[in-house]
Write a protein that holds these residues in place. Structure first.
Motif, short mmCIF file in Angstrom:
data_model
loop_
_atom_site.label_atom_id
_atom_site.label_comp_id
_atom_site.label_asym_id
_atom_site.label_seq_id
_atom_site.Cartn_x
_atom_site.Cartn_y
_atom_site.Cartn_z
N MET A 1 0.78 -1.25 0.00
CA MET A 1 0.00 0.00 0.00
C MET A 1 0.81 1.31 0.00
N GLU A 2 1.96 1.32 -0.60
CA GLU A 2 2.74 2.57 -0.64
C GLU A 2 2.05 3.69 -1.41
N PHE A 3 1.20 3.33 -2.35
CA PHE A 3 0.50 4.35 -3.15
C PHE A 3 -0.77 4.87 -2.47
N SER A 4 -1.21 4.22 -1.41
CA SER A 4 -2.48 4.58 -0.79
C SER A 4 -2.47 6.04 -0.33
N ASN A 5 -3.35 6.83 -0.93
CA ASN A 5 -3.50 8.27 -0.66
C ASN A 5 -2.27 9.10 -1.01
N LYS A 6 -1.31 8.51 -1.69
CA LYS A 6 -0.09 9.24 -2.08
C LYS A 6 -0.42 10.10 -3.31
N PRO A 7 -0.16 11.41 -3.25
CA PRO A 7 -0.36 12.23 -4.44
C PRO A 7 0.47 11.67 -5.61
N THR A 8 -0.22 11.43 -6.73
CA THR A 8 0.40 10.76 -7.86
C THR A 8 0.02 11.47 -9.15
N ALA A 9 0.98 11.55 -10.06
CA ALA A 9 0.73 12.09 -11.39
C ALA A 9 1.18 11.06 -12.42
N LEU A 10 0.49 11.04 -13.54
CA LEU A 10 0.81 10.12 -14.63
C LEU A 10 0.93 10.89 -15.93
N ILE A 11 2.09 10.74 -16.57
CA ILE A 11 2.28 11.24 -17.92
C ILE A 11 2.56 10.02 -18.80
N THR A 12 1.72 9.82 -19.79
CA THR A 12 1.96 8.79 -20.79
C THR A 12 2.43 9.52 -22.04
N ALA A 13 3.70 9.35 -22.37
CA ALA A 13 4.29 10.01 -23.53
C ALA A 13 4.71 8.93 -24.51
N SER A 14 3.93 8.78 -25.57
CA SER A 14 4.14 7.67 -26.49
C SER A 14 3.56 8.03 -27.85
N SER A 15 3.90 7.23 -28.85
CA SER A 15 3.35 7.49 -30.18
C SER A 15 1.85 7.68 -30.13
N LEU A 16 1.18 6.77 -29.47
CA LEU A 16 -0.27 6.92 -29.26
C LEU A 16 -0.58 7.04 -27.78
N GLY A 17 -0.42 5.94 -27.04
CA GLY A 17 -0.66 5.96 -25.60
C GLY A 17 -2.11 5.79 -25.20
N GLU A 18 -2.97 5.63 -26.17
CA GLU A 18 -4.41 5.59 -25.89
C GLU A 18 -4.87 4.35 -25.13
N LYS A 19 -4.10 3.29 -25.15
CA LYS A 19 -4.48 2.05 -24.44
C LYS A 19 -3.80 1.98 -23.08
N ALA A 20 -2.52 2.31 -23.03
CA ALA A 20 -1.77 2.20 -21.77
C ALA A 20 -2.26 3.21 -20.73
N HIS A 21 -2.57 4.42 -21.17
CA HIS A 21 -2.94 5.47 -20.22
C HIS A 21 -4.16 5.08 -19.38
N PRO A 22 -5.28 4.69 -19.99
CA PRO A 22 -6.42 4.30 -19.15
C PRO A 22 -6.16 3.04 -18.33
N ALA A 23 -5.37 2.11 -18.88
CA ALA A 23 -5.04 0.89 -18.12
C ALA A 23 -4.24 1.25 -16.87
N LEU A 24 -3.27 2.16 -17.01
CA LEU A 24 -2.49 2.58 -15.85
C LEU A 24 -3.35 3.33 -14.84
N LEU A 25 -4.26 4.14 -15.33
CA LEU A 25 -5.15 4.84 -14.40
C LEU A 25 -5.96 3.86 -13.57
N GLU A 26 -6.42 2.80 -14.19
CA GLU A 26 -7.17 1.78 -13.44
C GLU A 26 -6.30 1.14 -12.37
N THR A 27 -5.06 0.81 -12.72
CA THR A 27 -4.15 0.22 -11.74
C THR A 27 -3.89 1.20 -10.60
N LEU A 28 -3.65 2.46 -10.94
CA LEU A 28 -3.39 3.47 -9.91
C LEU A 28 -4.59 3.69 -9.00
#
Length: 173
Positions: free
Chosen positions: A98-125
């Motif tokens: 639980m290190e991420f629990s309530n931890k302020p977090t930002a996500l930058i997906t910088a990729s050719s497209l990124g349209e699939k990884a970005h929402p998948a990572l948001l779900e994990t986060l």
């Protein structure tokens, strides 16, 4: 001064994501300490049996680094229309601890497209209870056209990165 742990989701030495993290560190050097973590490929494959009994030393160190940071910034590409395996593996090691629990977090997906990884990572986060919202996430498509030689050349991208980082810093102020 607050410390933000920046996790690079790419394992490439000349990654645009790593370059972007260095740019951000330079832009905000008067406001924060940005520690860049590039060793995700060195973390062992996630194994719940190891996690329950005796986690490897580098996992304990990774978790301590996360706990000792005021916030987390993830900057990652998309690989084969998904989350890079090494990044997902690193995040999996934090599910039970639980290190991420309530931890302020930002996500930058910088990729050719990124349209699939970005929402998948948001779900994990979200599952690991990170404190992330619309103001601390950004998708940068085709970043090599917007970042050149250590400079963000696209005005809109520059503004979006500045806003994201200011919002993250505000969460830890």
């Amino acid at each position: 001064m607050k410390t933000i742990l920046a996790i690079c989701g790419s394992t490439r030495q000349n990654s645009i994501n790593l370059e972007l993290l260095h740019i951000i560190a330079n832009l905000f050097k008067e406001q924060i300490i940005l520690k860049i973590f590039t060793q995700i490929a060195d973390l062992p494959h996630f194994n719940p049996d190891l996690d329950n009994e005796n986690p490897p030393v580098n996992i304990l160190e990774f978790r301590a680094t996360l706990r000792n940071s005021d916030a987390i910034l993830i900057c990652t590409p998309e690989y084969a229309m998904g989350v890079p395996g090494t990044l997902k593996n690193a995040l999996d090691w934090t599910v039970s601890s639980m290190e991420f629990s309530n931890k302020p977090t930002a996500l930058i997906t910088a990729s050719s497209l990124g349209e699939k990884a970005h929402p998948a990572l948001l779900e994990t986060l979200k599952v690991i209870e990170s404190n992330i919202d619309e103001s601390t996430q950004l998708l940068i498509s085709v970043p090599r056209t917007k970042i050149k030689e250590g400079i963000i050349t696209d005005a809109k991208t520059y503004e979006e990165i500045m806003n994201l980082m200011n919002n993250l810093i505000q969460k830890v102020a």
